[in-house]
Enzyme design. Structure first.
Site, PDB file in Angstrom:
ATOM      1  N   ASP A 360     -50.622 -57.251 -23.583  1.00  0.00           N
ATOM      2  CA  ASP A 360     -51.727 -57.384 -24.571  1.00  0.00           C
ATOM      3  C   ASP A 360     -53.131 -57.879 -23.719  1.00  0.00           C
ATOM      4  OD1 ASP A 360     -52.361 -57.416 -27.454  1.00  0.00           O
ATOM      5  OD2 ASP A 360     -52.963 -59.531 -26.798  1.00  0.00           O
ATOM      6  N   GLU A 397     -52.819 -52.696 -21.706  1.00  0.00           N
ATOM      7  CA  GLU A 397     -53.843 -52.847 -22.736  1.00  0.00           C
ATOM      8  C   GLU A 397     -55.054 -53.193 -21.808  1.00  0.00           C
ATOM      9  OE1 GLU A 397     -54.804 -53.394 -27.198  1.00  0.00           O
ATOM     10  OE2 GLU A 397     -54.293 -55.200 -26.188  1.00  0.00           O
TER      11      GLU A 397
END
Length: 703
Positions: A360, A397
């Site tokens: 993330d 990401e």
């Protein structure tokens, strides 16, 4: 016990050493110096080894509680001669690991402007805790408070048997993103253990039928659903998604069907074992960019109390940088934090046999201690070359909350893949008919070669239309605008640039033509996703039109807004069948997944086409039709040719396919104008593609 721990203890000759070294007595407990290289609390013959470190601490106490009790039954200061360097280690004998929980209390200097905020009154959770108490029942505790998190010692005796990881090649992956709780929590799921790892395991036959071969689990590290919990319009809102880590080494115990005292993680291990046996890899969505401690106003339960100025990126005056958008930012490239993250990843791979990780806001992992982006971040490079992680998928990401956007430029060493946000945005615009998007769509379908040079970034692009963050695929074509009012922020949260289209009516409608168009738009998106070079990923429930009712930021919705409504599977069985059909089609045509010897039958590996064959130059801003042909040679099957025709125009078009060598003819394999697929020959090489639809053709020997 973890096999690595056994080997380490064996090397240290633990059983002989115990009897040779005189024991100390602290508050009635027999103790001796421990094993300084084994972080955390580890069960050993006759006792428990506790090892913890702090750079600036002046003293550390081990605090023991009977399970569930508020007051400790023992406080054991680490003697100063039990300290080597900055590491404190102590073996405590005759502890019944099933009856106690533990925390640390750390003394040290207090100088907030230098980031030093030691406070010996705080009970601190071990950063290497393998299990966290007080989190067992979802939404039942009052644990979003300081001095509330405690650790337990975990006995690792899980039997993996002779299980081997699937080791699926990157090019063959089809990733399915899901939330463990939301996947089966609704009664419509029909499972015996809704909202748990066990419930997810009950859906394994379903996933095998669908055809996915990798599941990406939204955060399953221990987090506190009570963080920022609040009542809005009579509904309790929680930290449902879990992107706010409490403990990096501990699984979320509220996701288990049964209590696992001191064997926390066994249910998750069983899930991974059974999924791997079925040929499905399991990836974890991990959050190393920040923690649940937040900023100056946030709680103080772990890292702040051990070495606040090491674990977090701080401004010159001691405040928290907030590149994560969540209050703080982990100082990932500091050697101590770097070491912890690497130890954590190795732990999940060796102890849980995890097959991959999605990171993330991964751009944060490449920031220096002053917050600036680094050219060759040591942490990312270490992950790329670490031997233990050698077969593990690493997916970034490739952006953060402070505007650093690295899609196509994320440091990779040809090891990292990326969520391709440009694929999502360009393809959404193209499919709904925005002008000037045909050229970008052609490049995305062809593998985003303008972003990822094949010789440097092989299998780097993870293509997706939808993920947890944003609209579901159904909502993408049912709403022009986000509808997040139930989140309690007056609809100000969530992205505004969704590139969605409601097909003429906002939200639910009884209009048959609008609903038919929505179904076709969904089929268009999925057909193109399955026919694009790169690694496809889609959101759980898209295959049967699951909706979040227009909410594009359902992070706090622990209810039917986020839970899958499995009754929609029967209602939209045709959509499920289409997804299953296109997944199988992709699997049976390797040319869609990889360059196969540079072309075949007079076709290059990839070629672009308009309504007439062989499109020269870039597509214009007025083009709404894109044809992409993939060609290659398979040693066993011979030539493979796939032609993908996509019409984003609002009128029918007549298309001429490129001519084939003698003995071959075109066959129509998929047509999104129809809900059920009926493959058929197209010997004349001309066809009509209906408005807003996609068709897929292959070449085979004519009869």
């Amino acid at each position: 016990m973890d096999i690595n721990k056994k080997e380490q203890i064996a090397e240290l000759n633990l059983p002989r050493t115990i009897h040779l070294v005189p024991l100390d007595i602290i508050n009635g407990f027999s103790v001796r110096p421990g094993f300084y290289e084994i972080n955390g609390a580890t069960a050993i013959p006759g006792g428990v080894n506790f090892t913890v470190h702090s750079f600036s601490a002046t003293g550390i106490e081990l605090v023991l509680f009977h399970r569930g009790e508020k007051e400790p039954y023992a406080v054991l200061p680490f003697p100063q001669h039990y300290r080597i360097g900055n590491v404190y280690s102590m073996i405590v004998f005759k502890l019944n690991m099933e009856e106690f929980e533990y925390v640390y209390r750390v003394s040290g200097p207090y100088d907030p402007k230098k980031g030093l905020i030691f406070d010996s009154t705080k009970d601190l959770l071990d950063p290497y805790a393998k299990a966290v108490s007080g989190q067992r029942e979802w939404g039942k505790g009052d644990f979003w408070q300081e001095n509330s998190y405690r650790a337990r010692v975990v006995k690792d005796d899980f039997d993996w048997g002779n299980m081997k990881s699937p080791l699926i090649p990157m090019e063959d992956l089809i990733i399915y993103e899901l939330h463990v709780r939301g996947f089966t929590k609704d009664l419509s799921s029909g499972v015996l253990h809704p909202g748990t790892f066990e419930g997810l395991m009950e859906k394994l036959p379903y996933l095998k039928e669908l055809g996915v071969n990798a599941v990406e689990l939204m955060p399953i590290f221990e987090f506190d659903e009570m963080q920022d919990s609040r009542m809005v319009d009579g509904n309790m809102l929680y930290n449902y998604w879990g992107y706010s880590t409490v403990s990096f080494f501990a699984p979320n115990t509220s996701y288990t069907a049964s209590q696992e005292y001191n064997r926390e993680g066994n249910e998750l291990k069983k899930l991974i074992r059974e999924f791997n046996k079925a040929g499905i890899e399991v990836y974890l969505d991990v959050v190393f960019n920040h923690t649940a401690e937040g900023n100056e106003q946030g709680p103080f339960f772990s890292f702040k109390g051990f070495d606040n100025n090491i674990y977090y990126l701080l401004t010159p005056d001691g405040h928290y940088y907030n590149f994560s958008g969540c209050g703080n930012t982990l100082n990932c490239n500091h050697p101590i934090v770097h070491q912890m993250i690497m130890n954590c990843l190795r732990y999940w791979v060796t102890t849980y046999r995890v097959d991959g990780f999605r990171f993330d806001l991964a751009s944060i992992l490449g920031r220096n201690e002053d917050g600036s982006p680094m050219d060759k971040p040591p942490l990312l490079q270490a992950m790329a070359f670490d031997p233990i992680l050698g077969d593990v998928k690493l997916i970034a990401e490739a952006w953060d909350a402070d505007g650093l956007y690295q899609v196509g430029t994320f440091p990779s060493w040809n090891r990292w893949a990326e969520w391709n946000g440009r694929y999502r945005d360009d393809m959404r615009r193209y499919i709904k008919g925005d002008p000037g998007c045909a050229q970008a769509a052609a490049l995305r379908i062809a593998g985003s070669r303008d972003i990822y040079a094949e010789n440097l970034r092989e299998n780097a692009s993870v293509n997706f239309f939808t993920c947890h963050d944003g609209f579901t695929l159904y909502d993408l074509y049912a709403y022009n605008y986000k509808h997040n009012e139930k989140n309690g922020w007056n609809n100000t949260d969530g992205a505004n640039d969704n590139n969605s289209w409601n097909c003429g009516v906002e939200g639910e409608t009884a209009d048959g033509e609008v609903n038919a168009l929505r179904m076709r738009m969904m089929r268009n998106a999925f057909a193109l996703l399955m026919c694009s070079r790169g690694i496809p990923m889609f959101l759980a429930g898209d295959e049967f039109c699951n909706t979040q009712f227009g909410n594009n930021n359902a992070y706090c919705q622990d209810n039917i807004t986020s839970w899958l409504d499995w009754s929609l599977l029967e209602k939209h069985q045709d959509m499920f069948d289409f997804f299953k059909y296109m997944i199988a089609f992709r699997k049976s045509h390797r040319i869609l997944r990889a360059n196969m010897s540079g072309g075949a039958c007079g076709f290059p590996d990839v070629s672009f086409h308009g309504i007439h064959p062989w499109h020269d130059g870039p597509f214009s801003k007025d083009d709404h039709y894109v044809g992409v042909a993939f060609a290659g040679w398979d040693k066993e099957a011979g030539p493979q040719l796939v032609y993908v025709a996509s019409n984003a125009y609002w009128e029918d078009l007549t298309i001429t396919l490129p001519p084939l060598p003698a003995g071959l003819c075109w066959n129509m394999e998929a047509d999104t104008w129809e809900s059920a697929q009926r493959p058929r020959p197209c010997p004349e090489g001309r066809f009509t593609i209906r408005r807003r639809s996609v068709m897929v053709f292959t070449a085979s020997a004519s009869h």
